[in-house]
Design an enzyme around this catalytic site. Structure first.
Site, PDB file in Angstrom:
ATOM      1  CG  HIS A  11      -7.335  63.370  65.503  1.00 50.09           C
ATOM      2  ND1 HIS A  11      -7.481  62.004  65.547  1.00 50.09           N
ATOM      3  CD2 HIS A  11      -7.351  63.773  66.802  1.00 50.09           C
ATOM      4  CE1 HIS A  11      -7.584  61.606  66.800  1.00 50.09           C
ATOM      5  NE2 HIS A  11      -7.503  62.668  67.575  1.00 50.09           N
ATOM      6  CD  GLU A  15     -10.512  61.437  62.368  1.00 48.20           C
ATOM      7  OE1 GLU A  15      -9.353  61.344  62.844  1.00 48.20           O
ATOM      8  OE2 GLU A  15     -10.904  60.774  61.411  1.00 48.20           O
ATOM      9  CG  HIS A  25      -6.086  53.882  61.250  1.00 44.51           C
ATOM     10  ND1 HIS A  25      -5.877  55.016  62.016  1.00 44.51           N
ATOM     11  CD2 HIS A  25      -4.962  53.145  61.371  1.00 44.51           C
ATOM     12  CE1 HIS A  25      -4.698  54.957  62.602  1.00 44.51           C
ATOM     13  NE2 HIS A  25      -4.111  53.838  62.212  1.00 44.51           N
TER      14      HIS A  25
END
Length: 237
Positions: free
Chosen positions: A43, A70, A190
């Site tokens: 990310h 991401e 997550h």
């Protein structure tokens, strides 16, 4: 089969805390795959506080499984992921200064924007996923946007799991069933961990992929990376 994609952002965070090249995110990508991970997730953020733009380009040639990137779909981000030809791009509604992702897209509010972005990525041959809360209305919006996948934001599940695991999973099961009915594949991520992953795996049979970074890297400090990855893979059996 639910695939395990290892998020290596925390490796980059540790490296950046001292500068230099240690620990190597390139070595981490190679070894995670060697030890059984079926994908690598990164990310990159605009401030490069963990994964840098340079990392994105250096990691790509080392990927033998699947490269999931991401990020918020800014113009710079979109140009980068198309140029490196990510296998999957997961779109998140994060602001530049956000510490970590903490909510999914309002798919109806941002429908036009996301629809254009996803069409552009799909035209480039990249599978798309959008980060959503476990909300059936949000999933319906994702279908209108024509995303390939959704990624369910699982922090609420992880938080409630030690208190009431049955209640914790219920909205995720409903959202996953809605996605399946609408022809959308489901990812999740997550705060998934060795404590809560197996239960989610058994309750959501159409789960295609989990992306796990923080807990997995933390476990690896005590157990070693190879053993840790095997333990997470065991949760997906």
């Amino acid at each position: 089969m639910t695939r395990l994609s290892v998020n290596i952002n925390k490796i980059a965070t540790l490296r950046n805390s001292r500068g230099g090249k240690m620990p190597s995110v390139k070595d981490a990508a190679v070894n995670c795959q060697k030890f059984g991970a079926q994908g690598i997730t990164i990310h990159p953020r605009p401030d490069e506080r963990h994964i840098t733009r340079k990392d994105v380009y250096e990691i790509k040639p080392l990927i033998t499984t699947e490269f999931n990137i991401e990020g918020y779909p800014s113009e710079d981000f979109l140009k980068m992921v198309i140029e490196v030809q990510a296998d999957q791009v997961t779109l998140v509604p994060d602001t530049d200064a956000q510490l970590t992702s903490d909510h999914g897209w309002d798919t109806w509010k941002h429908l036009g924007f996301l629809k254009d972005v996803i069409a552009r990525l799909q035209e480039a041959g990249i599978r798309t996923s959008i980060f959503v809360d476990p909300d059936e209305k949000a999933v319906e919006g994702a279908a209108e946007i024509k995303t390939d996948r959704i990624e369910l934001y699982t922090e609420p599940y992880a938080t409630l799991y030690p208190i009431d695991h049955v209640k914790a999973i219920e909205p995720f099961v409903r959202a996953a069933k809605m996605a399946e009915n609408l022809g959308i594949d489901v990812n999740a991520g997550h705060d998934l961990s060795l404590e809560n992953l197996n239960y989610m795996y058994h309750k959501i049979p159409n789960l295609k992929e989990v992306s796990i970074g923080h807990a997995l890297i933390a476990d690896a400090l005590y157990l070693g990376l190879e053993t840790t990855i095997q333990k997470y893979l065991d949760c997906l059996k």
